[in-house]
Design a protein around this motif. Structure first.
Motif, PDB file in Angstrom:
ATOM      1  N   GLU A  65       4.602  -1.469   0.875  1.00  0.00           N
ATOM      2  CA  GLU A  65       3.302  -1.694  -0.192  1.00  0.00           C
ATOM      3  C   GLU A  65       2.164  -1.472   0.545  1.00  0.00           C
ATOM      4  OE1 GLU A  65       1.058  -2.482  -3.386  1.00  0.00           O
ATOM      5  OE2 GLU A  65       3.383  -2.019  -3.289  1.00  0.00           O
ATOM      6  N   ALA A  66       1.882  -2.184   1.824  1.00  0.00           N
ATOM      7  CA  ALA A  66       0.965  -1.855   2.428  1.00  0.00           C
ATOM      8  C   ALA A  66       0.323  -0.483   2.742  1.00  0.00           C
ATOM      9  CB  ALA A  66       0.806  -2.723   3.720  1.00  0.00           C
ATOM     10  N   VAL A  67       1.237   0.338   3.114  1.00  0.00           N
ATOM     11  CA  VAL A  67       1.184   1.664   3.196  1.00  0.00           C
ATOM     12  C   VAL A  67       0.447   2.447   1.871  1.00  0.00           C
ATOM     13  CG1 VAL A  67       2.256   4.041   3.698  1.00  0.00           C
ATOM     14  CG2 VAL A  67       2.512   2.126   5.053  1.00  0.00           C
ATOM     15  N   TYR A  68       1.294   2.047   0.873  1.00  0.00           N
ATOM     16  CA  TYR A  68       0.831   2.490  -0.331  1.00  0.00           C
ATOM     17  C   TYR A  68      -0.501   2.217  -0.903  1.00  0.00           C
ATOM     18  CZ  TYR A  68       0.789   2.739  -5.643  1.00  0.00           C
ATOM     19  OH  TYR A  68       0.257   3.180  -6.798  1.00  0.00           O
ATOM     20  N   ARG A  69      -1.007   0.954  -0.535  1.00  0.00           N
ATOM     21  CA  ARG A  69      -2.184   0.573  -0.885  1.00  0.00           C
ATOM     22  C   ARG A  69      -3.349   1.240  -0.016  1.00  0.00           C
ATOM     23  NH1 ARG A  69      -2.140  -5.887  -2.139  1.00  0.00           N
ATOM     24  NH2 ARG A  69      -0.210  -5.894  -3.504  1.00  0.00           N
ATOM     25  N   VAL A  70      -2.943   1.576   1.140  1.00  0.00           N
ATOM     26  CA  VAL A  70      -3.978   2.419   2.201  1.00  0.00           C
ATOM     27  C   VAL A  70      -4.090   3.658   1.630  1.00  0.00           C
ATOM     28  CG1 VAL A  70      -4.310   3.086   4.209  1.00  0.00           C
ATOM     29  CG2 VAL A  70      -3.667   0.905   3.997  1.00  0.00           C
ATOM     30  N   LEU A  71      -3.037   4.515   1.175  1.00  0.00           N
ATOM     31  CA  LEU A  71      -3.191   5.923   0.690  1.00  0.00           C
ATOM     32  C   LEU A  71      -4.092   5.944  -0.541  1.00  0.00           C
ATOM     33  CD1 LEU A  71       0.647   6.920   1.375  1.00  0.00           C
ATOM     34  CD2 LEU A  71      -1.181   7.408   2.898  1.00  0.00           C
ATOM     35  N   GLU A 122       6.848   1.820  -8.083  1.00  0.00           N
ATOM     36  CA  GLU A 122       6.238   0.510  -8.682  1.00  0.00           C
ATOM     37  C   GLU A 122       4.700   0.776  -9.111  1.00  0.00           C
ATOM     38  OE1 GLU A 122       7.613  -2.082 -10.010  1.00  0.00           O
ATOM     39  OE2 GLU A 122       9.782  -1.839  -9.501  1.00  0.00           O
ATOM     40  N   GLY A 123       4.088   1.270  -8.242  1.00  0.00           N
ATOM     41  CA  GLY A 123       2.669   1.544  -8.602  1.00  0.00           C
ATOM     42  C   GLY A 123       2.179   2.678  -9.384  1.00  0.00           C
ATOM     43  N   GLY A 124       2.920   3.869  -9.126  1.00  0.00           N
ATOM     44  CA  GLY A 124       2.674   4.850 -10.264  1.00  0.00           C
ATOM     45  C   GLY A 124       1.584   5.660 -10.246  1.00  0.00           C
ATOM     46  N   GLU A 125       1.016   5.492  -9.017  1.00  0.00           N
ATOM     47  CA  GLU A 125      -0.584   6.387  -8.874  1.00  0.00           C
ATOM     48  C   GLU A 125      -0.369   7.358  -7.745  1.00  0.00           C
ATOM     49  OE1 GLU A 125      -4.276   3.921  -9.446  1.00  0.00           O
ATOM     50  OE2 GLU A 125      -2.939   2.097  -9.862  1.00  0.00           O
ATOM     51  N   ILE A 126       0.607   7.389  -7.240  1.00  0.00           N
ATOM     52  CA  ILE A 126       0.651   8.583  -6.052  1.00  0.00           C
ATOM     53  C   ILE A 126       1.952   9.126  -6.557  1.00  0.00           C
ATOM     54  CG2 ILE A 126       1.030   9.020  -3.817  1.00  0.00           C
ATOM     55  CD1 ILE A 126      -0.128   6.548  -2.774  1.00  0.00           C
ATOM     56  N   ALA A 127       1.671  10.496  -6.765  1.00  0.00           N
ATOM     57  CA  ALA A 127       2.743  11.528  -7.055  1.00  0.00           C
ATOM     58  C   ALA A 127       3.452  11.839  -5.925  1.00  0.00           C
ATOM     59  CB  ALA A 127       2.118  12.852  -7.832  1.00  0.00           C
ATOM     60  N   TYR A 128       4.797  12.162  -6.099  1.00  0.00           N
ATOM     61  CA  TYR A 128       5.652  12.562  -4.978  1.00  0.00           C
ATOM     62  C   TYR A 128       6.344  13.882  -5.162  1.00  0.00           C
ATOM     63  CZ  TYR A 128       9.822  12.602  -1.620  1.00  0.00           C
ATOM     64  OH  TYR A 128      10.850  13.049  -1.116  1.00  0.00           O
ATOM     65  N   VAL A 129       6.077  14.733  -4.294  1.00  0.00           N
ATOM     66  CA  VAL A 129       6.862  15.995  -4.462  1.00  0.00           C
ATOM     67  C   VAL A 129       7.864  15.991  -3.354  1.00  0.00           C
ATOM     68  CG1 VAL A 129       6.666  18.514  -4.271  1.00  0.00           C
ATOM     69  CG2 VAL A 129       4.766  17.177  -5.194  1.00  0.00           C
ATOM     70  N   GLY A 130       9.290  16.002  -3.705  1.00  0.00           N
ATOM     71  CA  GLY A 130      10.391  15.984  -3.041  1.00  0.00           C
ATOM     72  C   GLY A 130      10.848  17.315  -2.611  1.00  0.00           C
ATOM     73  N   PRO A 158      -6.918  14.185   4.064  1.00  0.00           N
ATOM     74  CA  PRO A 158      -5.537  14.570   4.536  1.00  0.00           C
ATOM     75  C   PRO A 158      -4.568  14.728   3.927  1.00  0.00           C
ATOM     76  CG  PRO A 158      -6.817  12.697   5.541  1.00  0.00           C
ATOM     77  CD  PRO A 158      -7.640  13.024   4.305  1.00  0.00           C
ATOM     78  N   GLY A 159      -3.450  15.519   3.957  1.00  0.00           N
ATOM     79  CA  GLY A 159      -2.318  15.858   3.415  1.00  0.00           C
ATOM     80  C   GLY A 159      -1.204  15.005   4.200  1.00  0.00           C
ATOM     81  N   VAL A 160      -0.688  14.267   3.502  1.00  0.00           N
ATOM     82  CA  VAL A 160       0.485  13.166   3.707  1.00  0.00           C
ATOM     83  C   VAL A 160       1.813  13.798   3.560  1.00  0.00           C
ATOM     84  CG1 VAL A 160       1.256  10.763   3.649  1.00  0.00           C
ATOM     85  CG2 VAL A 160      -1.031  11.332   3.319  1.00  0.00           C
ATOM     86  N   VAL A 161       2.688  13.960   4.763  1.00  0.00           N
ATOM     87  CA  VAL A 161       4.178  14.263   4.603  1.00  0.00           C
ATOM     88  C   VAL A 161       4.907  12.776   5.219  1.00  0.00           C
ATOM     89  CG1 VAL A 161       4.050  15.277   6.887  1.00  0.00           C
ATOM     90  CG2 VAL A 161       6.025  15.785   4.934  1.00  0.00           C
ATOM     91  N   LEU A 162       5.952  12.567   4.342  1.00  0.00           N
ATOM     92  CA  LEU A 162       6.968  11.377   4.808  1.00  0.00           C
ATOM     93  C   LEU A 162       8.012  11.873   5.567  1.00  0.00           C
ATOM     94  CD1 LEU A 162       6.859   9.556   1.312  1.00  0.00           C
ATOM     95  CD2 LEU A 162       5.405   9.508   3.346  1.00  0.00           C
ATOM     96  N   ALA A 206      -6.208   3.960  -1.797  1.00  0.00           N
ATOM     97  CA  ALA A 206      -7.457   3.641  -1.754  1.00  0.00           C
ATOM     98  C   ALA A 206      -8.219   4.756  -1.226  1.00  0.00           C
ATOM     99  CB  ALA A 206      -7.689   2.004  -0.630  1.00  0.00           C
ATOM    100  N   ASN A 207      -7.650   5.621  -0.355  1.00  0.00           N
ATOM    101  CA  ASN A 207      -8.283   6.676   0.118  1.00  0.00           C
ATOM    102  C   ASN A 207      -8.101   8.011  -0.630  1.00  0.00           C
ATOM    103  OD1 ASN A 207      -9.433   5.998   2.871  1.00  0.00           O
ATOM    104  ND2 ASN A 207      -7.610   4.753   2.887  1.00  0.00           N
ATOM    105  N   GLY A 208      -7.785   7.997  -1.937  1.00  0.00           N
ATOM    106  CA  GLY A 208      -7.834   9.165  -2.764  1.00  0.00           C
ATOM    107  C   GLY A 208      -6.304  10.085  -2.435  1.00  0.00           C
ATOM    108  N   ILE A 209      -5.541   9.523  -1.931  1.00  0.00           N
ATOM    109  CA  ILE A 209      -4.468  10.465  -1.740  1.00  0.00           C
ATOM    110  C   ILE A 209      -3.309  10.237  -2.882  1.00  0.00           C
ATOM    111  CG2 ILE A 209      -2.120  10.917  -0.023  1.00  0.00           C
ATOM    112  CD1 ILE A 209      -5.151  11.248   1.150  1.00  0.00           C
ATOM    113  N   ASP A 210      -3.511  11.369  -3.700  1.00  0.00           N
ATOM    114  CA  ASP A 210      -2.902  11.051  -5.245  1.00  0.00           C
ATOM    115  C   ASP A 210      -1.493  11.694  -5.330  1.00  0.00           C
ATOM    116  OD1 ASP A 210      -3.612  13.542  -5.239  1.00  0.00           O
ATOM    117  OD2 ASP A 210      -5.369  12.920  -6.637  1.00  0.00           O
ATOM    118  N   THR A 211      -1.285  12.604  -4.049  1.00  0.00           N
ATOM    119  CA  THR A 211       0.054  13.158  -3.822  1.00  0.00           C
ATOM    120  C   THR A 211       0.362  13.254  -2.498  1.00  0.00           C
ATOM    121  OG1 THR A 211      -0.748  14.630  -5.711  1.00  0.00           O
ATOM    122  CG2 THR A 211       1.174  15.399  -4.335  1.00  0.00           C
TER     123      THR A 211
END
Length: 556
Positions: free
Chosen positions: A8-14, A39-47, A68-72, A16-21
């Protein structure tokens, strides 16, 4: 005290910094983060179907958005290792990629545990930083550091390795704020004055413009500078969208992958103002064949260590390309160089005539330059084009048309194949209202063909143009030119990718010959579906690039 878990902490940081995908491939190392995104529903995930492709998607998303582009890397070990290629690509493209890499739990480290490799060491040479988080309380601050570092100065990838147990660990609830990224200013006033004086008195001036204008949203400033001084602009490799295609002062891409007009300008100029570019190998081969030995260079780049590194600079300055161009508009005066302007215009007229002749080639199989001409004419002005590396894309590098800002994404200095399609998906995620077209060779598509399914599944419709010459074209050209035509490994047989697209739920179009590519592209774009257009092209229409790597064949 209210607590949340690390995911959840990671989600909130992303957020807050406009990382929506974000992009990735599901794994067991960070399911708390996936749950927080659900649960948060504000960051889209492309699998994606492969972590490498997910990394290329995030890279392209970053280049389009400037964030920044984020990859998991959601599975420690093999899942994270699969991202190596994408990180190396981003490192050599100076693209701000943030990899959140799963790692084995802290208690299991250094025990030859299942899937344990030294991930930190693996990524260290190919990133701005590769670091392990060791304390749950440091997870959010270190992620903020990664975002800041990736997008500061000369951009690049940062890899944050997070042990599995940190995602589930309880930490105090946080309400993070957006990070403020320090931005560079223009070159120093004395340097601007010196550059202005140099270019104002030049007889054969040219502006060499690089990717700094794209990161700094500087197209208008560059265009205004060229129009004020009435001197030609050339683009560094992979950045042929720094100015609008067809602008009277834009000569297109210079260097080995560019056109003859732009390359003549940089070789014969008496003054070259380099803004937001390194004059690196990909644009110059570090050779006076592309930068004149007597050319006087004024060099400005955001990274001071790059200035004058490959070619001596008479004026060396550190600064932002756009802001420096804006100051030069008022500081410099139009040089007295009408003969140079006239020769430039005549050369451009000749180049356009040559391109028109290419558009009329009637061979069967279709000549790749005929196919590229049809693509060029059919592309909408707001289209985004992604290219791969290889023989066909070498010929495409300066033959397509880029009208809107941020319209071209290429592999740049890493020169890998397989980049074009996942990059197109990332670009579409960043700019869903713009048409996105990937142009690739048939060999390159095989690397990531399954990502056609990703585009379909996530409703990110792209058009993939496959120019199919049944070969690894670059290597086949070398074997022909330097090894007597003794072909081994160069000829391949690819499947009907257009049919594969249909199996994935997309659209497929087969192009039989000249005249078919333009209508096919228009049909594909109008359909709104992920579409693969496949066309056989002349297998003999090859060209070599790195002639410096090989010895000339011995004469009998």
């Amino acid at each position: 005290m209210t607590t949340i878990n690390g995911g959840e902490a990671v989600y909130r940081v992303l957020k807050a910094n406009g990382i929506d995908t974000v992009f990735g491939l599901l794994g067991g190392s960070m399911l708390e983060l996936y749950d927080a995104m659900y649960e948060g529903g504000e960051i889209a995930y492309v699998g994606a179907r492969d972590e490498r492709a997910a990394g290329h998607m995030a890279d392209a998303w970053a280049r389009m958005t400037g964030k920044p582009g984020v990859v998991l890397g959601a599975q420690a070990g093999p899942g994270v290792v699969n991202i190596v290629t994408a990180v190396a690509e981003a490192q050599l493209a100076y693209s701000p990629l943030v990899v959140i890499a799963g790692a084995i739990t802290r208690a299991d480290q250094a025990k030859d545990t299942f899937q344990e490799v030294d991930q930190v060491a693996l990524f260290a040479p190919i990133s701005k930083r590769s670091v392990m988080v060791t304390d749950p309380a440091r997870l959010a601050p270190m992620l903020e550091d990664a975002i800041r570092l990736a997008n500061t100065g000369r951009r690049g990838p940062v890899v944050l390795h997070v042990p599995r147990d940190l995602f589930s660990a309880d930490v105090p609830a946080i309400d993070p704020k957006p990070l403020l990224i320090a931005r560079p200013g223009p070159a120093a006033a004395d340097d601007v004055s010196a550059i202005a004086e140099l270019v104002s008195n030049a007889e054969r001036p040219v502006i060499f413009a690089g990717g700094g204008f794209k990161w700094g949203a500087g197209r208008d400033a560059l265009t205004a500078l060229a129009e004020t001084l009435e001197i030609p602009v050339v683009a560094s490799t992979g950045h042929a969208d720094v100015m609008r295609h067809g602008h009277p002062w834009f000569a297109g891409q210079a260097g080995p992958r560019g056109n003859r007009v732009a390359s003549r300008l940089t070789k014969e100029a008496d003054v070259m103002v380099v803004l937001g570019a390194r004059l690196g190998f990909n644009s110059t081969f570090h050779s006076n064949d592309y930068v004149g030995v007597d050319t006087c260079i004024a060099h400005v780049d955001v990274e001071g260590s790059a200035v004058g590194r490959y070619f001596p600079a008479k004026i060396a300055a550190q600064g932002d390309a756009r802001l420096t161009a804006e100051t030069l508009i008022t500081a410099a005066r139009k040089p007295n160089c009408d003969a140079w302007r006239d020769s430039y215009r005549a050369d451009m007229d000749s180049l356009w005539a040559e391109r028109a002749e290419e558009a009329a080639i009637e061979t069967l199989p279709m000549h790749p330059r005929r196919a590229l001409a049809e693509i060029r004419d059919a592309l909408p002005e707001d289209a985004i084009v992604t290219l791969d590396t290889g023989n066909t894309c070498l010929q495409a590098a300066d033959r397509l048309a880029h009208y809107a800002p941020m319209s071209l994404i290429t592999p740049l200095d890493f020169g890998l194949v397989g980049f074009g399609m996942p990059a197109a998906i990332g670009a579409k995620a960043a700019a869903p209202d713009r048409p996105v077209v990937a142009v690739m060779g048939d060999g390159a598509v095989g690397y990531t063909m399954i990502e056609i399914q990703t585009a379909v599944s996530h409703n990110l419709p792209i058009v993939l143009v496959v120019l199919d010459n049944d070969a690894w074209g670059a290597e086949k050209a070398y074997q022909h030119e330097f090894y007597g035509g003794r072909l081994l490994g160069a000829e391949i047989r690819s499947p009907r990718y257009d049919k594969f697209a249909e199996l994935c739920g997309g659209k497929g179009i087969w192009v039989d010959g000249p005249g078919g590519m333009g209508p096919a592209l228009q049909e594909a774009l109008a359909s709104g579906e992920t579409t693969v257009i496949q066309a056989k092209i002349d297998p003999g229409a090859l060209m070599t690039l790195r002639k410096d790597l090989f010895k000339a064949p011995k004469e009998d």
